[in-house]
Design an enzyme around this catalytic site. Structure first.
Site, PDB file in Angstrom:
ATOM      1  N   GLU A  26     -61.437 -43.942  69.280  1.00 51.31           N
ATOM      2  CA  GLU A  26     -62.550 -45.114  69.877  1.00 51.31           C
ATOM      3  C   GLU A  26     -62.616 -43.724  71.183  1.00 51.31           C
ATOM      4  OE1 GLU A  26     -62.033 -49.353  72.473  1.00 51.31           O
ATOM      5  OE2 GLU A  26     -60.186 -48.775  71.137  1.00 51.31           O
ATOM      6  N   LYS A 156     -39.769 -51.895  66.784  1.00 48.61           N
ATOM      7  CA  LYS A 156     -41.335 -52.042  66.451  1.00 48.61           C
ATOM      8  C   LYS A 156     -41.619 -53.237  65.922  1.00 48.61           C
ATOM      9  CE  LYS A 156     -40.770 -47.708  64.060  1.00 48.61           C
ATOM     10  NZ  LYS A 156     -40.911 -47.332  63.197  1.00 48.61           N
ATOM     11  N   ASP A 232     -43.943 -41.511  66.302  1.00 55.70           N
ATOM     12  CA  ASP A 232     -44.106 -42.928  65.448  1.00 55.70           C
ATOM     13  C   ASP A 232     -44.472 -43.878  66.074  1.00 55.70           C
ATOM     14  OD1 ASP A 232     -43.699 -44.714  63.711  1.00 55.70           O
ATOM     15  OD2 ASP A 232     -41.902 -44.374  63.221  1.00 55.70           O
ATOM     16  N   HIS A 329     -69.154 -48.622  75.957  1.00 50.03           N
ATOM     17  CA  HIS A 329     -69.009 -48.327  75.275  1.00 50.03           C
ATOM     18  C   HIS A 329     -70.689 -47.886  73.943  1.00 50.03           C
ATOM     19  CE1 HIS A 329     -65.740 -49.396  72.935  1.00 50.03           C
ATOM     20  NE2 HIS A 329     -65.521 -49.947  74.583  1.00 50.03           N
TER      21      HIS A 329
END
Lengths: 338, 338, 338, 338
Positions: A26, A156, A232, A329
């Site tokens: 992005e 997580k 991670d 964007h």
């Protein structure tokens, strides 16, 4: 991947002209974070404060009934030193700092909480738990094993427990920015940004049924930072439960803060041996071989949090202006495609 | 990065001997997912069902008071066709399928929900919202703009709204596995796995203060899959709010399922132009240029979900056996370091 | 109002043939709870275990920045004895047992946790906080007052913090019931009840976006009990965040439990002077003037929890049979109208 | 029990000099609510807006697998008229207005949503569901019954679903109060109250791990109102998940609002036949026998919400001043004891 900045940090980490690497698809993220860093640098730097640190693993045991569970838990908690001795054998860095538990019927959810040096500490905590379990089962013979991981850790996965009891580093980033700099760099006013923050980050998250989350896109910055520094990246799930707080000061300035109560990073461990990761950790000053254990990873956490802070500040500023987000964007993605 | 499998899928996607690429630093993930795929293939394959798909963007407007907000919302909802005409101009793939709203005081959180073809659709939805806002402000002149994104979307943040109203693909994966295969491949029994699932995934997540989440480590599989297929991996935050359901069937077999109610993937868009991504999408059969819009991305979602399913099945099986998890980590990480 | 039972309790409270008063408009509740009590009595009684007790009040302070907040919090936590001395002056029953905090930007949410004797302790905790605040402001002159209650307590609002850090009494109720008694009294089987519990209490609550809640209608029983015993019934909001856990034992029996981690009751305080309340507390054995402080209220908590347990057991049993719930409502409400 | 006021309401209900009965043991509640009512009356009245109304019951069915579940759900949703015909037979007031579902593995959570006239509608919805289930099982013979209530309704339990999909009445209360009146009646300023609201209601609830809740003590007012008007007071569990929103207007006034998205009340049904209840409903103008079905209960919901609004406004004002809360409690409780 691109290094953005320059960042100035004050407080628990002092650094100037720091460039921070971020890996992302992005592409508008880079200039957005850089803009936040730039205005904060002009405003005196981002103050970073590390409130707490720990890594956890919860184990799951079953008792004949809750009365026995309560009795044994009381005993287990009183034997901290014995458990620490076991933990020490599993790793020279792991240190048991606290335990918390929940009893549900005859089930015991015992959360073991450790200091783990410069490692994020998942494996260190699992390994320590793996040693503590046999000891508990031998000492309290009417308990039986259910699982080495009970989701009360929690790893997580979205939760309230990680914020309330802690997991990873607890970092607060703050900066007070004058109205003049708000207008020059962020194209907005303190009042407009605070107003948007309240209606979007706070109320918007509440109506969405959010849980201990009040931010715009912390996950984006953490992902970019994690990929660039060999973390991670699945830990963005919990790390992104961050809380912004902003207000207009009595002087009419913008006070802006991003609080990340469970930010998991490590400067050693899996993924840290790759060349680009090593280079990035060195660039950030988080690979100092002479530092005390924990110093490198705490610095890394503070920089990660500051990166999130900059992205939050910049995106919220953009959204105060109708149309700005989409134009940015379109413009930036076209640029990068060319 | 490594391709694991072979996978067999039935139901809304039919495929056999599919190899699925995953990029991860956590090397034990590969053999773990492969084990899940293998046992499911022997059991007849993973049944995948796509329940729903949509991409959303919520806009934030302010009315003079809630009475006017309610009146205008009622009017806006009745003018679906006019809004769809505006959306059509913003993209030939975007289609407005539904709207939902919340009113808080005088604030309007209006959630626009779209079909977006093969794209994950973030930008398409933002772009459409960017066109709808000026139209609303022109038609209802006492409303004023607050934000193009109101956190009621919600993007890359934990929420209940994405599961309840939908965002991304809603995929269910299921398989019934005989006790014999459970023992042979998973080294466990149906009863032991179901028992652990209930105490860890369900009760453990509840005591952790989880929110619409009941799994062990879906975030890990999604991250690996997303990185290998050029997805915006920050979407694992919401995607990982997945719910396992398992039971022992009347015949003594294991019924196991993983439901992913808001799984965001796209087969076109940012990141899909990279060589390794293109190759991986082709490997998965998700780059068919002759397919109808949406077919490639739906297939991709089903495969992503099946990968999560396999990782869940395999890890839960491992955790039923004391010590197995840690031994696997030690053995596999040593192997990969050599 | 009606007294239902008879209840048999074992464990931290031992009682037999106890009749429990409940006030409700929902008349089917009485026979439903009585049925649960009856089967549990036949099965040897409801085992009650009290895991923890505390009452809390969180105060809200603001620091110049988070670095100062962290420094002062560390100092404040080290001065437990001084704070306890202040608390002692506010009440002879109040005892400060622990503190927890959250820092968000420059804001401090400091949760003060007390033992409060036989009182539920809201006012005692508020009063103690009211004394601690001026002391903190005098000792740490750069902190400023924001609020005496910061919603991190949290009082009468849904939260995760009350379950994780504790507020009120933490009570577990358990009973193992043979298949024969399940069929005779509950018209169901252990397997059917466990199956329903998993799909409704656990998975159903998760898909509903519940938070630390997994029960059918604990709020009903608590309301009836609270109204009959002079409690502040608004505390059912947090008290009803209860978690059932049930399983079929290896012998084919039903293990059923209800865990209430934050059940707020008092045997003294507002509302306890009314005649019917006094009589009901005496009926329950919770008005013993010779008991040590805390004994009466702990007994009361265990009985309240047991009442919730019975209502849960009985309703879940009813819902395993299609049509039974509605027929019971129709029959019982007609009876009571006559 | 005491009637407090006078209230002035504008918007969807117009009333002046309304006295509202509340039953409570917490005596400071009466003058607190009255103070809120008084200042709002001076400021022009409380604007009440009813956004939505429905009562729900979710049923739980099991399919052979999710593919069949999806197919049947699609069919069921297309047969709305047939289901409505069945519902009509169960009650002349019940009207099926919408359905929503979740699929988890092979489980179906089907939420049936009804208009129920002036009744809160629990029994009407259960009764309708009780009729729909046999029809579904007969039409889709491979589905099987699990439960008439699946916790996706959800009744008297904390959830996100009730706010997002609706249950009960959705009411917004608003008032804009000048700085002068804030000072005179509330002893505070608009800025001080807004500041506290943000730090306590919004951020405090977020750090507490709250869920779709942002208020100070809505449960207290609802309880008092429910007990006085014969409601099933256990519904305060969900009703209290209310969201305040406040801001300082450009003119320096206080805009204050309380939004109650799932407020359950009825003007007919269980408990309404008691003498004091009937009198109170008449006092409130909610027992008009000539009104269209639904009018009385909608009015009742708006008054209940306005009562909550007044208590919120008043308590927040009190907490802006150090010591005021405790002094008020001491003074008022002493008064009432005498």
């Amino acid at each position: 991947m691109q290094a953005v900045g320059p960042f100035k940090l004050i407080g628990d980490v002092n650094a100037d002209d720091l460039m921070v690497p971020m890996a992302t698809y992005e592409t508008p993220l880079w200039p957005s974070v850089a803009r936040g860093a730039r205005v904060a640098k002009h405003a005196g730097g981002i103050r970073v404060t590390l409130i707490d640190e720990r890594m956890t693993r919860s184990i799951l045991l079953q008792a004949p009934h809750a009365g026995i569970a309560a009795k044994h838990l009381s005993s287990i908690e009183s034997r901290h030193a014995e458990m620490q001795a076991i933990v020490s054998e599993s790793s020279r860095f792991a240190k048991l700092i606290d335990t918390h538990y929940q009893v549900v019927g005859n089930l015991i959810y015992l959360r073991l909480e450790f200091h783990t040096g410069d490692a994020s500490g998942h494996n260190m905590a699992t390994n320590a738990a793996d040693k503590i379990i046999p000891w508990i089962l031998a000492e309290y013979t009417d308990l039986r094993y259910v699982s080495i991981s009970a989701n009360y850790c929690t790893d997580k996965k979205v939760s309230a427990v990680n914020g309330i009891l802690g997991r990873g580093k607890y970092v607060v980033c703050e900066c007070t920015i004058s109205e003049k700099y708000c207008k020059r760099f962020l194209k907005t006013t303190p009042q407009a940004l605070v107003d948007l923050h309240i209606k979007k980050d706070l109320i918007g998250s509440i109506v969405a049924g959010g849980l201990r989350t009040a931010n715009a896109h912390v996950a984006n910055m953490l992902l970019g930072f994690y990929l660039a520094t060999g973390q991670d990246a699945a830990n963005i799930v919990e790390g992104s439960q961050a809380i912004n707080h902003a207000e207009v000061t009595p002087d009419g300035d913008l006070y802006f803060s991003t609080t990340l109560p469970n930010l998991i990073v490590g400067s050693v461990g899996n993924g840290k041996g790759l060349d680009f990761v090593r280079q990035n950790l060195e660039l950030l000053g988080c690979a100092d071989p002479t530092a005390e254990p924990g110093v490198n990873s705490r610095r890394l956490a503070c920089i990660a949090a500051a990166t999130a802070f900059c992205g939050e500040l910049s995106l919220l500023a953009a959204q105060t202006n109708p149309g700005e987000l989409m134009q940015a964007h379109i413009k930036l993605e076209r640029t990068h495609k060319n």
